[in-house]
Design a protein around this motif. Structure first.
Motif, PDB file in Angstrom:
ATOM      1  N   PRO A 147      -3.331  20.120  -6.375  1.00  0.00           N
ATOM      2  CA  PRO A 147      -2.305  20.536  -7.449  1.00  0.00           C
ATOM      3  C   PRO A 147      -2.587  19.756  -8.927  1.00  0.00           C
ATOM      4  CG  PRO A 147      -0.981  19.656  -5.421  1.00  0.00           C
ATOM      5  CD  PRO A 147      -2.540  19.560  -5.132  1.00  0.00           C
ATOM      6  N   ASP A 148      -2.683  20.782  -9.811  1.00  0.00           N
ATOM      7  CA  ASP A 148      -3.056  19.879 -11.270  1.00  0.00           C
ATOM      8  C   ASP A 148      -1.608  19.019 -11.604  1.00  0.00           C
ATOM      9  OD1 ASP A 148      -3.911  21.644 -14.265  1.00  0.00           O
ATOM     10  OD2 ASP A 148      -4.247  19.384 -13.435  1.00  0.00           O
TER      11      ASP A 148
ATOM     12  N   LEU B 284       4.322  -2.169 -10.399  1.00  0.00           N
ATOM     13  CA  LEU B 284       3.717  -2.356 -11.723  1.00  0.00           C
ATOM     14  C   LEU B 284       3.671  -1.120 -12.704  1.00  0.00           C
ATOM     15  CD1 LEU B 284       0.767  -4.364 -10.192  1.00  0.00           C
ATOM     16  CD2 LEU B 284       2.772  -5.402 -11.303  1.00  0.00           C
ATOM     17  N   MET B 285       3.712  -0.137 -12.214  1.00  0.00           N
ATOM     18  CA  MET B 285       3.499   1.012 -13.080  1.00  0.00           C
ATOM     19  C   MET B 285       4.157   2.356 -12.201  1.00  0.00           C
ATOM     20  SD  MET B 285      -0.656   2.214 -12.349  1.00  0.00           S
ATOM     21  CE  MET B 285      -1.072   0.462 -12.907  1.00  0.00           C
ATOM     22  N   TYR B 286       4.112   3.386 -12.661  1.00  0.00           N
ATOM     23  CA  TYR B 286       4.707   4.696 -12.050  1.00  0.00           C
ATOM     24  C   TYR B 286       3.547   4.983 -11.035  1.00  0.00           C
ATOM     25  CZ  TYR B 286       6.005   9.598 -10.989  1.00  0.00           C
ATOM     26  OH  TYR B 286       6.400  10.440 -10.430  1.00  0.00           O
ATOM     27  N   ALA B 287       3.863   5.173  -9.579  1.00  0.00           N
ATOM     28  CA  ALA B 287       2.936   5.335  -8.584  1.00  0.00           C
ATOM     29  C   ALA B 287       3.698   6.145  -7.513  1.00  0.00           C
ATOM     30  CB  ALA B 287       2.271   3.873  -8.026  1.00  0.00           C
ATOM     31  N   GLU B 288       4.463   7.060  -7.809  1.00  0.00           N
ATOM     32  CA  GLU B 288       5.142   7.899  -6.826  1.00  0.00           C
ATOM     33  C   GLU B 288       4.173   8.637  -6.132  1.00  0.00           C
ATOM     34  OE1 GLU B 288       8.587  11.116  -6.263  1.00  0.00           O
ATOM     35  OE2 GLU B 288       8.028  10.327  -8.160  1.00  0.00           O
ATOM     36  N   ASN B 289       2.887   9.147  -6.717  1.00  0.00           N
ATOM     37  CA  ASN B 289       1.868  10.051  -5.819  1.00  0.00           C
ATOM     38  C   ASN B 289       0.714   8.860  -6.163  1.00  0.00           C
ATOM     39  OD1 ASN B 289       3.294  12.505  -5.891  1.00  0.00           O
ATOM     40  ND2 ASN B 289       3.382  12.054  -8.038  1.00  0.00           N
TER      41      ASN B 289
ATOM     42  N   ALA C 202       3.592  16.767  -4.278  1.00  0.00           N
ATOM     43  CA  ALA C 202       3.361  18.330  -4.555  1.00  0.00           C
ATOM     44  C   ALA C 202       2.025  18.636  -3.423  1.00  0.00           C
ATOM     45  CB  ALA C 202       2.564  18.352  -6.025  1.00  0.00           C
ATOM     46  N   ASP C 203       1.698  17.779  -2.673  1.00  0.00           N
ATOM     47  CA  ASP C 203       0.715  18.302  -1.646  1.00  0.00           C
ATOM     48  C   ASP C 203       1.065  17.503  -0.610  1.00  0.00           C
ATOM     49  OD1 ASP C 203      -1.284  19.145  -0.156  1.00  0.00           O
ATOM     50  OD2 ASP C 203      -3.035  18.267  -1.124  1.00  0.00           O
ATOM     51  N   PRO C 204       2.140  17.740   0.177  1.00  0.00           N
ATOM     52  CA  PRO C 204       2.572  17.211   1.378  1.00  0.00           C
ATOM     53  C   PRO C 204       1.942  17.174   2.794  1.00  0.00           C
ATOM     54  CG  PRO C 204       3.757  19.243   1.236  1.00  0.00           C
ATOM     55  CD  PRO C 204       2.902  19.136   0.006  1.00  0.00           C
ATOM     56  N   ASP C 205       0.833  17.914   2.888  1.00  0.00           N
ATOM     57  CA  ASP C 205       0.006  18.063   4.048  1.00  0.00           C
ATOM     58  C   ASP C 205      -0.497  16.581   4.205  1.00  0.00           C
ATOM     59  OD1 ASP C 205       0.546  20.499   4.177  1.00  0.00           O
ATOM     60  OD2 ASP C 205      -1.157  21.422   3.404  1.00  0.00           O
ATOM     61  N   ALA C 206      -0.463  16.145   5.261  1.00  0.00           N
ATOM     62  CA  ALA C 206      -1.019  14.789   5.701  1.00  0.00           C
ATOM     63  C   ALA C 206      -2.407  14.829   5.997  1.00  0.00           C
ATOM     64  CB  ALA C 206      -0.549  14.368   7.048  1.00  0.00           C
ATOM     65  N   ILE C 207      -3.255  13.926   5.495  1.00  0.00           N
ATOM     66  CA  ILE C 207      -4.592  13.738   5.748  1.00  0.00           C
ATOM     67  C   ILE C 207      -4.905  12.744   7.040  1.00  0.00           C
ATOM     68  CG2 ILE C 207      -6.715  12.882   4.481  1.00  0.00           C
ATOM     69  CD1 ILE C 207      -5.714  14.255   2.045  1.00  0.00           C
TER      70      ILE C 207
END
Length: 978
Positions: free
Chosen positions: A276-277, A198-203, A225-230
């Motif tokens: 990340p900004d 539906l929209m840009y949602a890569e992150n 930009a923040d690959p650390d898993a949560i």
């Protein structure tokens, strides 16, 4: 055809100039060739600018006026222009004028589709006359604009229907997932794919909020930009995210969208950036009625991707359905979890009951066996009968078809097998202790339970040699009496149907104790006799051991003495060794007519750069190579010593004249200048050498080293890669330094340091906004001294930190005298940031002085960011929270990269005076480019910029033109005392 067209294009009324016919024809052609609204708008604006009296023109259009207005050409639209366009669009006659500006409505629909032409007229041109003269052009513009707007509106309707259909399919897919067999992880990935369609949602991430815990759980998190898993099962308290964007989504319950600077205006308080900004960020709360249940967030790190209001509305709408789907899925999973948990609890209960029955039965059998073993231990039967009875008892409890007992001989050198029953192997004979599996058990001195594979691994590992026949299960327990191992009792199975476990091991261990007790009584008397003989042998062994320890201690003392007097890295003598040797040489020289020694003081030039760039390992390699090369430049009995860091000293005896140390100094400079290898990299460095000749005025070794050190520093100041000889002039300089050090201590004790305040001015209106506190020494004899006259000596003798704190205290206490609304900046050197409690000391000092922390700012250099960056960042963040802001001084001249700037909580950049001084000169182009880049960087990070060293009006005007807001310098105000 031309005449016919011109007749059509002629405006009504009089005064038409036939020379305009060509322009109208060309305009009509341009309109027909333009296929969409932007192209038609550009054609209209371009033609309007050629009309008489029109100085500037642009076209505004929208499909839902006044929303989503666009312009041609694309310009930043002022509020005055937008107000004039709105007035024309709302007017019945479709026109509005204001001063020399004219707005004409080109097209207007009830649903909001329309366009407006804005023109800025030349001075003296009347709006009504201009409109009358342009009537032919505006008529063509209105006709073509109406057509292309209608086409654009149709395209927009089609796109909206397609988007609605796509949204409907997405909602159906979300509902299907909620009732599917997918687990939660697969469902969340599916939701990500749906939102991405539906929209840009890569992150993208989904967070659930629990009001009772006041905590968030990130059940799905994808960020490039923040690959650390949560961990999706971890709850984070809202306090951990206080003042972040996610915190505001939950607390305020309303969407947030835009880049960072726009988001700061949308939130209800201060904003803390977490993670990340990004150039653009969109987050919506997931609501159940008016209650916030979580949040959906998408963000982009691509400059050409931006989110729109439509994306926000779409994500909010989809979010409510995702919230419903997640609640259904969680409810389903919770039900399945409870059923599975109840099933496990019932199974555990059954297992516990069965285990209790088995344990009770086993206890009864074990109790009967214990009674039988107790009877055997007190019977008068022979040991053969005892062993057979024990085998029978063990066989009643576990399978023991293969069973043997092994005993150590009294002297512990042989192994006997008094009882052995085995289905495969013959009874072993007594043997000296070797590398059998039984001997391994005795060495182990604890029970061993092993399978065939375990025995094979032990054999392959060399734990025992004679492999024999591997048992399917082997269980052995040592027979112990106190700390002594008497033998072993072993059962084994060659069948896969019979395997032993910890219960069998526990039983056999108990039986082994009973057998050991019987054997211990028989062996007690013999053990006593052996003890006396063993005692004598132990005394002899201990005596030999003590002699060995004494020899080892003497070697250790020699090694410690060497380590105390030598450098651990280069193995050269250290300062203590050199001082001792130098004192002896000086004592010998005093007895002679003429001193015959010299000291060379060497320092590796720019060694800190090698350490900072290549690391300390490379620096250590360089120091070791320098030590080797220095040693090659001298002969016995000369001494090369490392004094610390990158400083070395050489004691040369029997020099005779100054030519010898000069020749050696030049040789050292040449040798050190040759390339060297460190960690695979070729490094070329140099050295500065100071030479001090032995003199009768030297009373101690420290005096000679001080003079050589002073000569070395003069060599460094003269350009490095050279040597200098200590002379009377340098001696006088050293004495002056000593006198200055004494005066500095006196000045600290008597408060002779004072702050001078230089104003920081807003360039646009010359208004003072703050002051920089600068250090001055009110010397009782020499007057007011600037830091350049004494700062180097203060840094060398360690008094600079005390001077700085005295200045900070005075500046804060007297800040109200320069204006209660102005802030004061303090220059904090890198030395202070090496102390982890700098922030607490500063805040305590500010509290004592009574000044508002928001009126205090600190300045630090770029080099400070490179030394312990995490500690510096923590200190700055603590000060920022308390209200004390931070600035980078002399920006653009240090070694930090731009990637460092955004990592630290900084609020100001101060452009170095070296760039400002070149404004208005032949080198202005380079400085202008650098200043413009710094301003762009600072404004993009939301930071203030102050230009330093403004001394001319030309420099001030150039900075204003570049967009610099603040400045300081002699033109704007000189440093002054209170």
């Amino acid at each position: 055809m031309v005449e016919s067209r011109s007749m059509v294009l002629q405006p009504e009324g009089t005064g038409f100039d036939p020379s305009e016919e060509t322009r109208l024809v060309e305009f009509a052609g341009d309109l027909m060739e333009s296929a969409d609204v932007p192209a038609v708008a550009n054609a209209i604006a371009a033609t309007a600018r050629t009309l008489p009296g029109c100085r500037e023109a642009l076209v505004l259009w929208s499909l839902n006026w006044p929303g989503e207005r666009q312009s041609a050409p694309q310009l930043a639209l002022s509020s005055e222009r937008l107000a004039l366009a709105d007035a024309a669009f709302a007017a019945d006659d479709g026109r509005a004028a204001s001063g020399q500006a004219l707005a004409l409505t080109l097209h207007r629909e009830d649903d909001g589709a329309g366009a407006v032409l804005l023109c800025r007229l030349d001075r003296g041109v009347d709006a009504s006359q201009a409109e009358q003269h342009w009537r032919a052009v505006t008529r063509l513009a209105r006709l073509r604009m109406a057509a292309v707007l209608e086409v654009a509106r149709l395209h927009d309707s089609v796109e909206r229907m397609e988007q609605a259909e796509k949204l409907q399919r997405a909602l159906f897919a979300i509902a299907d997932m909620a009732g599917s067999e997918l687990d939660m992880a697969d469902m969340l990935r599916g939701l990500h794919r749906i939102v991405g369609g539906l929209m840009y949602a890569e992150n993208f991430f989904i967070a659930l909020y629990d009001r009772s815990r006041d905590a968030l759980r990130f059940i799905y998190y994808v960020d490039t930009a923040d690959p650390d898993a949560i961990d999706p099962d971890t709850w984070f308290t809202m306090a951990q995210f206080e003042r972040t964007l996610s915190w505001y989504l939950i607390r305020d319950g309303r969407p947030l969208m835009g880049p960072t600077h726009a988001l700061r205006k949308q939130v209800s308080g201060k904003l803390r950036i977490h993670g990340p900004d990004s150039p653009d960020w969109l987050g919506v709360p997931m609501l159940r009625g008016s209650e916030v249940r979580g949040a959906l967030v998408v963000q982009t790190y691509v400059d050409n991707v931006r989110f729109s209001a439509a994306d926000q509305a779409l994500l909010s709408f989809v979010g409510s359905h995702i919230c419903t789907a997640l609640e259904r899925k969680q409810g389903q999973e919770e039900l399945e979890r409870r059923v599975a948990q109840r099933t496990r609890e019932l199974a555990d209960t059954v297992r516990v009951l069965n285990a209790e029955v088995d344990e009770r039965q086993r206890g009864e059998r074990l109790q009967a066996a214990l009674f039988r073993i107790a009877e055997l231990s007190s019977s008068d039967d022979s040991m053969d009968v005892f062993y057979r009875s024990v085998h029978s008892i063990v066989g009643s409890l576990i399978v023991a078809r293969n069973f043997y007992i092994a005993l150590l001989s009294d002297d512990g050198t042989h192994l006997h097998f008094p009882y052995h029953v085995d289905e495969v192997e013959a009874a072993p004979v007594s043997r000296p202790l070797g590398r059998g599996v039984t001997e391994y058990l005795l060495r182990l001195a604890k029970p061993l339970l092993a399978s065939a594979a375990d025995l094979a691994r032990l054999h392959e590992a060399g734990e025992y040699d004679n492999a024999g026949t591997y048992s399917e299960s082997w269980l052995g327990v040592p027979l112990t009496a106190g700390d002594r191992v008497l033998g072993a009792i072993v059962v084994q199975s060659y069948s896969a149907d019979v395997r032993y476990g910890w219960r069998e091991q526990e039983l056999l261990t108990f039986v082994s104790h009973q057998i050991a007790n019987s054997l211990q009584r028989r062996n007690a008397a013999q053990a006593l006799r052996d003890a006396y003989a063993s005692l004598e042998q132990r005394v002899a062994d201990r005596t030999a051991e003590l002699r060995e320890q004494i020899a080892v201690r003497e070697k250790i003392e020699q090694r410690l003495k060497h380590e105390v007097m030598h450098d651990s890295l280069t193995q050269l003598p250290n300062r203590g060794y050199l001082r001792d040797r130098l004192e002896r040489v000086m004592a010998r020289a005093r007895r002679s007519a003429q001193p015959t020694f010299a000291v060379l003081y060497c320092d590796v030039d720019r060694f800190k750069i090698i350490n900072d760039s290549l690391g300390h390992l490379a620096g250590d390699e360089v120091l070791k190579e320098v030590a080797r090369r220095l040693s090659s430049c001298v002969r016995e009995p000369d001494v090369v010593a490392r004094l610390g860091g990158d400083e070395f000293a050489i004691l040369i005896e029997d020099v005779g004249s100054a030519e010898v140390p000069i020749r050696i100094a030049q040789r050292i400079i040449d040798v050190i200048a040759m390339p060297m290898q460190a960690l695979g990299k070729e490094i070329q460095t140099s050295t500065s050498v100071g030479v001090a000749m032995g003199d009768r005025r030297h009373h101690s070794a420290d005096d000679v080293l001080r003079d050589a050190d002073a000569a070395m520093y003069r060599a460094k100041k003269a350009g490095r890669h050279r040597f200098e000889i200590f002379d009377e002039a340098l001696n006088q300089q050293v004495m002056d330094v000593l006198e200055l050090e004494s005066e500095l201590r006196h000045a600290l004790a008597h408060g002779e340091f004072a702050p001078y305040f230089q104003p920081i001015v807003r360039l646009a209106d010359q208004r003072v906004v703050g002051y920089e506190a600068l250090l001055r020494w009110l010397h009782p004899r020499r007057g007011v001294l600037a830091p350049g006259d004494f700062i180097r000596v203060a840094e060398d003798n360690g008094s600079i930190e005390a001077i700085d704190w005295q200045l900070f205290e005075l500046a804060c206490r007297t800040a109200d005298a320069v204006g209660g609304e102005h802030y004061v900046t303090l220059n904090v050197s890198p030395l202070h940031f090496r102390q982890p409690d700098l922030d607490q000391r500063l805040l305590a000092m500010i509290s004592r002085s009574g000044i508002d922390p928001r009126r205090v700012r600190i300045e630090l250099t770029e080099g400070t960011l490179l030394d312990k960056p995490q500690q510096v960042s923590d200190v700055l963040e603590c000060l920022r929270v308390a209200g004390v802001l931070a600035a980078i001084d002399d920006f653009g001249t240090g070694f930090s990269s731009l990637s460092y700037i955004h990592r630290f909580p900084l609020q100001m950049l101060k452009i170095d005076r070296s760039f400002v001084s070149e404004l208005g000169t032949a080198r202005e182009a380079g400085s202008t480019a650098v200043i413009r880049a710094i301003l762009t960087l600072a404004h993009s990070l939301g930071m203030e910029v102050i230009a330093e060293g403004i001394e001319t009006e030309q420099q001030r005007d150039a900075l204003l033109a570049l967009g610099c807001d603040h400045g300081q310098g002699f033109l704007l105000g000189r440093p002054q005392p209170i």
